[in-house]
Design a protein around this motif. Sequence first.
Motif, PDB file in Angstrom:
ATOM      1  N   ILE A 158      46.340  34.521  33.459  1.00 55.31           N
ATOM      2  CA  ILE A 158      48.349  34.508  33.072  1.00 55.31           C
ATOM      3  C   ILE A 158      48.263  35.619  34.252  1.00 55.31           C
ATOM      4  O   ILE A 158      49.001  35.163  35.333  1.00 55.31           O
ATOM      5  N   MET A 159      47.562  36.295  34.454  1.00 60.66           N
ATOM      6  CA  MET A 159      47.833  36.949  35.612  1.00 60.66           C
ATOM      7  C   MET A 159      46.820  38.518  35.979  1.00 60.66           C
ATOM      8  O   MET A 159      46.190  38.977  35.799  1.00 60.66           O
ATOM      9  N   GLY A 160      46.930  38.956  37.334  1.00 58.70           N
ATOM     10  CA  GLY A 160      45.467  39.532  37.345  1.00 58.70           C
ATOM     11  C   GLY A 160      46.872  40.701  39.267  1.00 58.70           C
ATOM     12  O   GLY A 160      47.848  40.316  39.110  1.00 58.70           O
ATOM     13  N   LYS A 161      45.985  41.627  38.482  1.00 59.31           N
ATOM     14  CA  LYS A 161      46.589  42.969  39.092  1.00 59.31           C
ATOM     15  C   LYS A 161      45.340  43.864  40.512  1.00 59.31           C
ATOM     16  O   LYS A 161      44.524  43.813  39.424  1.00 59.31           O
ATOM     17  N   PHE A 162      45.860  44.406  40.950  1.00 58.60           N
ATOM     18  CA  PHE A 162      44.621  45.218  41.854  1.00 58.60           C
ATOM     19  C   PHE A 162      45.054  46.712  42.609  1.00 58.60           C
ATOM     20  O   PHE A 162      46.218  46.609  42.806  1.00 58.60           O
ATOM     21  N   ASP A 163      44.478  47.776  42.632  1.00 55.66           N
ATOM     22  CA  ASP A 163      45.036  48.690  43.183  1.00 55.66           C
ATOM     23  C   ASP A 163      43.620  49.542  43.651  1.00 55.66           C
ATOM     24  O   ASP A 163      42.275  48.748  43.650  1.00 55.66           O
ATOM     25  N   TYR A 164      43.912  50.136  44.418  1.00 53.37           N
ATOM     26  CA  TYR A 164      42.062  50.997  45.319  1.00 53.37           C
ATOM     27  C   TYR A 164      42.420  51.909  45.812  1.00 53.37           C
ATOM     28  O   TYR A 164      43.811  53.198  45.343  1.00 53.37           O
ATOM     29  N   ASP A 165      41.468  53.097  45.629  1.00 56.18           N
ATOM     30  CA  ASP A 165      41.795  54.483  46.178  1.00 56.18           C
ATOM     31  C   ASP A 165      40.486  54.533  47.407  1.00 56.18           C
ATOM     32  O   ASP A 165      39.319  53.723  47.548  1.00 56.18           O
ATOM     33  N   ALA A 166      40.130  55.551  47.491  1.00 55.99           N
ATOM     34  CA  ALA A 166      38.855  55.536  48.943  1.00 55.99           C
ATOM     35  C   ALA A 166      37.762  55.358  48.191  1.00 55.99           C
ATOM     36  O   ALA A 166      36.488  54.574  48.692  1.00 55.99           O
ATOM     37  N   ASN A 167      37.731  55.391  46.968  1.00 58.55           N
ATOM     38  CA  ASN A 167      35.668  55.003  45.868  1.00 58.55           C
ATOM     39  C   ASN A 167      36.494  53.460  45.576  1.00 58.55           C
ATOM     40  O   ASN A 167      34.890  53.557  45.277  1.00 58.55           O
ATOM     41  N   ASN A 168      37.149  53.401  44.889  1.00 57.69           N
ATOM     42  CA  ASN A 168      36.857  52.684  43.933  1.00 57.69           C
ATOM     43  C   ASN A 168      38.103  51.214  43.702  1.00 57.69           C
ATOM     44  O   ASN A 168      39.182  51.517  45.114  1.00 57.69           O
ATOM     45  N   ILE A 169      38.266  49.898  44.054  1.00 59.02           N
ATOM     46  CA  ILE A 169      39.268  48.585  44.193  1.00 59.02           C
ATOM     47  C   ILE A 169      38.799  48.611  42.021  1.00 59.02           C
ATOM     48  O   ILE A 169      38.108  48.285  41.354  1.00 59.02           O
ATOM     49  N   TYR A 170      40.132  48.467  41.672  1.00 56.09           N
ATOM     50  CA  TYR A 170      40.532  48.715  40.490  1.00 56.09           C
ATOM     51  C   TYR A 170      41.137  47.223  39.556  1.00 56.09           C
ATOM     52  O   TYR A 170      42.090  46.026  40.995  1.00 56.09           O
ATOM     53  N   PHE A 171      40.712  46.508  39.012  1.00 54.18           N
ATOM     54  CA  PHE A 171      41.390  45.437  38.790  1.00 54.18           C
ATOM     55  C   PHE A 171      42.176  45.286  37.155  1.00 54.18           C
ATOM     56  O   PHE A 171      41.048  45.884  36.128  1.00 54.18           O
ATOM     57  N   TYR A 172      42.463  44.817  37.176  1.00 52.07           N
ATOM     58  CA  TYR A 172      43.593  44.146  34.875  1.00 52.07           C
ATOM     59  C   TYR A 172      43.514  42.754  35.169  1.00 52.07           C
ATOM     60  O   TYR A 172      44.492  41.897  36.247  1.00 52.07           O
ATOM     61  N   SER A 179      36.592  48.776  36.969  1.00 51.44           N
ATOM     62  CA  SER A 179      36.906  48.732  38.913  1.00 51.44           C
ATOM     63  C   SER A 179      35.326  48.549  39.325  1.00 51.44           C
ATOM     64  O   SER A 179      34.074  48.306  38.695  1.00 51.44           O
ATOM     65  N   PHE A 180      35.824  48.250  40.621  1.00 50.09           N
ATOM     66  CA  PHE A 180      33.972  47.828  41.865  1.00 50.09           C
ATOM     67  C   PHE A 180      33.943  49.598  42.393  1.00 50.09           C
ATOM     68  O   PHE A 180      34.930  50.000  42.864  1.00 50.09           O
ATOM     69  N   ASP A 181      32.361  50.107  42.381  1.00 51.46           N
ATOM     70  CA  ASP A 181      32.517  51.022  43.402  1.00 51.46           C
ATOM     71  C   ASP A 181      32.404  50.208  44.155  1.00 51.46           C
ATOM     72  O   ASP A 181      31.898  49.301  45.295  1.00 51.46           O
ATOM     73  N   ARG A 182      33.194  50.727  45.707  1.00 50.72           N
ATOM     74  CA  ARG A 182      33.557  50.082  47.007  1.00 50.72           C
ATOM     75  C   ARG A 182      32.286  50.465  48.170  1.00 50.72           C
ATOM     76  O   ARG A 182      31.636  49.355  48.849  1.00 50.72           O
TER      77      ARG A 182
END
Length: 292
Positions: free
Chosen positions: A137-151, A247-250
């Motif tokens: 239905i929907m996906g969202k993404f965000d990130y910082d220096a260490n991780n990529i976040y998903f919803y 999250s995934f470890d960048r």
Amino acid sequence: MNLSYKYLSIVFLLICFATNACKKEAIGTTPTIDFSIQVSGDTVRFTNLTSDAKSYKWDFGDGDSSTEENPMHIYPGKGKYVPTLYAVAQNGAQAQGSTVIHISKTSPILLNDNTLSDWDTLSVNVYTSSPAGGNFIMGKFDYDANNIYFYFEMKATVADGNIFDFYLDADNNASTGLLTGDFTGGGYDELLEGQLLLNQSTAPIPLAPYVHTGAQNAFSFDAMTLSDFFKIGTVVQDGAILKFEGSFDRNKLNLTGPAIRVGIITTKSDWSATLGSLPDPSTDSYLLNLPE
């Protein structure tokens, strides 16, 4: 002056000299500046390890300062900062030392807060599926220096045991990695495959990482030896809709460049049917820019 008086005078002077020598403050040395830093988002904790000093002053490099021995400071945003510690010894000698801090983009996403409400603040990197997306239905993404976040929001349940395939173009370069008809716009260097939401210690198909090898038109992936490269946060079943974050470890997945592409396919637990795709099938994978 008689001899005894002279003798007493000499003894008195010797005693005074000895007494003054005992009471004189040690000359001391210039302090050796030593401190450590711990960066968490835009907050930095400074631990002062300098010895032989009576006072300290911190210049945080952003216009603020502190005389605390071990301060914590919140920086105004991402950028390069040069904090400096000034120390004064007991004898008045002064010394200073500096370091460089890089404050990267921070994320409002917390995976341990038992809520998904932090995703409500995001208005970028949001993808809404069409009916062609299947159970997505929907996906969202965000990130910082260490991780990529998903919803994700999906028509599913955890018990379904859906198999997830994450195709990652780690360098955003279509000339390297797998070229696949499932998603265009990228060459997919890595594949993460498994039953993402089941207990990974007992799941029949735990999520595992693979790296592409061989020709670009060959579906050839070798297993990577990685652990703790992903985390799952809050999972909510809202009627027929499953909502969850992770999250995934960048660094472990080498997702440290300025941009990546990602495409996700879900399959039934017995591999009998494809259930969904994000983005929609046969379209460009999602481009996630990662400027620091």
